[in-house]
Design an enzyme around this catalytic site. Structure first.
Site, PDB file in Angstrom:
ATOM      1  N   GLU A  65      -7.032   1.001   6.195  1.00 34.32           N
ATOM      2  CA  GLU A  65      -6.522   2.247   6.774  1.00 34.32           C
ATOM      3  C   GLU A  65      -7.600   3.005   7.544  1.00 34.32           C
ATOM      4  O   GLU A  65      -7.354   3.498   8.632  1.00 34.32           O
ATOM      5  CB  GLU A  65      -5.940   3.138   5.673  1.00 34.32           C
ATOM      6  CG  GLU A  65      -4.574   2.686   5.184  1.00 34.32           C
ATOM      7  CD  GLU A  65      -3.800   3.818   4.513  1.00 34.32           C
ATOM      8  OE1 GLU A  65      -4.047   4.984   4.859  1.00 34.32           O
ATOM      9  OE2 GLU A  65      -2.971   3.517   3.647  1.00 34.32           O
TER      10      GLU A  65
ATOM     11  N   ARG B  84       2.219   4.362   8.609  1.00 32.77           N
ATOM     12  CA  ARG B  84       0.789   4.628   8.813  1.00 32.77           C
ATOM     13  C   ARG B  84       0.373   4.304  10.246  1.00 32.77           C
ATOM     14  O   ARG B  84      -0.692   3.774  10.510  1.00 32.77           O
ATOM     15  CB  ARG B  84      -0.068   3.818   7.820  1.00 32.77           C
ATOM     16  CG  ARG B  84       0.235   4.079   6.370  1.00 32.77           C
ATOM     17  CD  ARG B  84      -0.129   5.510   5.964  1.00 32.77           C
ATOM     18  NE  ARG B  84       0.096   5.688   4.536  1.00 32.77           N
ATOM     19  CZ  ARG B  84       1.253   6.050   3.991  1.00 32.77           C
ATOM     20  NH1 ARG B  84       2.297   6.274   4.784  1.00 32.77           N
ATOM     21  NH2 ARG B  84       1.396   6.196   2.700  1.00 32.77           N
TER      22      ARG B  84
ATOM     23  N   SER C  80      -6.737   6.046   0.037  1.00 35.45           N
ATOM     24  CA  SER C  80      -6.221   4.674   0.065  1.00 35.45           C
ATOM     25  C   SER C  80      -6.920   3.889   1.172  1.00 35.45           C
ATOM     26  O   SER C  80      -6.848   4.266   2.342  1.00 35.45           O
ATOM     27  CB  SER C  80      -4.711   4.670   0.305  1.00 35.45           C
ATOM     28  OG  SER C  80      -4.046   5.306  -0.760  1.00 35.45           O
TER      29      SER C  80
END
Length: 346
Positions: free
Chosen positions: A336, A168, A241
């Protein structure tokens, strides 16, 4: 071709972010080419105004109004290059819908991104976060990106290694604002082995032999699994998410497993990746709701905006969750989405 894009003033952003948070942009422009992007950034610089590059609005939280120029990427285009034997390069404009691009490739018989079906957002945003799902990451097939380097004003090509991908993570997260991706290139194949190792996929596909499956079959399986587990942002506003799966060293994992035998962990090159959803669930947050925002009742990683909450409501809940998990497990969760507040992004 239009000469220059129109700069709009005082634009409501609620419909342009998947959390449906109400926030206003002082200025707003939609760009359809690299030239329009460059012109818009020059216009902002003369202001001077801060800028926010916006794709599908699926990975950010507006914590307040944006007192600068929001540049929405609408650079379209899908084409095939270097079609040789069983391989081809799929070229996508930054404004292309990511999920539609996945289906486009799968229907053409090309493999490599089918596990990334139904991930919201645009093609240009995908490399920034190095999107991943069901055992596949974008970096597995990305060949290069074309981006406007704002330090020089020139378009540059960055290959896979130069993008410095991680979990990520990418170069673009570490140099925020410098590069604006205008186009991406994906190396796909008609005979690449399908990635079917993820448990949910195995359970869904059952005993169907790999040889009987194609990319579209896998994409449709992923879509069915995601729809069963995750809320549709068009129905229940969310940003997907909200927390990254944390990575701990082996010693810390062994200590945690002694105290929590059911803890979920996956070996990685540099430690053990924990399931953030499990940590949040075990901390009692799954299905939680207050008056405006909450945690999805089927996926603890997803924060939802069920009753017109603000970005600050979402961030306050995220902070409560983060502190709760750290207190119980000694593990710090990292968000995130990016945070947009006031004159710029945090």
């Amino acid at each position: 071709m239009r000469q220059n894009p129109e700069i709009l003033e005082d634009v409501q952003m609620e419909s342009l972010n998947t959390l449906r948070v109400s926030a206003r942009a002082r200025f707003f422009v939609e760009v359809e080419s690299a030239a329009e992007l460059a012109w818009s950034l020059e216009w902002a610089a003369k202001g001077p105004h801060k800028t926010l590059i916006l794709g599908g609005g699926s990975n950010l939280v507006f914590a307040g109004d944006f007192r600068g120029l929001v540049v929405r990427m609408a650079i379209r285009g899908r084409s095939w290059e270097r079609v040789v034997d069983h391989r081809a390069t799929l070229v996508l404009g930054a404004g292309e819908n990511w999920h539609e691009a996945v289906l486009y490739a799968a229907r053409a018989g090309y493999r490599g991104i089918e596990n990334l079906a139904l991930i919201p957002g645009t093609a240009g945003a995908a490399p920034v976060q190095n999107i991943g799902a069901y055992g596949v990451e974008l970096c597995d097939c990305l060949e290069s990106v074309t981006a406007l380097d704002r330090t020089t004003g020139e378009l540059v090509a960055l290959n896979n290694a130069e993008c410095r991908f991680g979990y990520r993570d990418s170069l673009f997260r570490h140099t925020p604002g410098r590069f604006v991706i205008t186009e991406i290139r994906l190396g796909l194949s008609r005979n690449k082995p399908l990635a079917l190792g993820y448990r949910d996929l195995q359970e869904y596909l059952g005993d169907t032999p790999d040889s009987a499956l194609n990319a579209l079959d896998v994409a449709e399986a992923v879509m069915a699994i995601r729809r069963r587990k995750l809320p549709d942002p068009a129905i229940i506003p969310n940003a997907g998410s909200f927390f990254k799966n944390p990575v701990v060293d082996v010693a810390q994992f062994d200590s945690l497993r002694t105290q929590h035998p059911d803890i979920v962990g996956y070996p990685q090159e540099h430690g053990i990746k924990l399931a953030a959803a499990w940590l949040i669930d075990q901390s009692g947050w799954k299905g939680f709701r207050n008056a405006r925002v909450g945690v999805h009742n089927r996926q603890a990683l997803v924060l939802i905006n069920h009753s017109g909450g603000s970005g600050r409501d979402i961030l306050a809940l995220a902070e409560e969750i983060r502190k709760s998990v750290e207190k119980r497990f000694g593990v710090c969760l990292e968000m995130e989405p990016g945070i947009v507040a006031g004159a710029g992004s945090l």
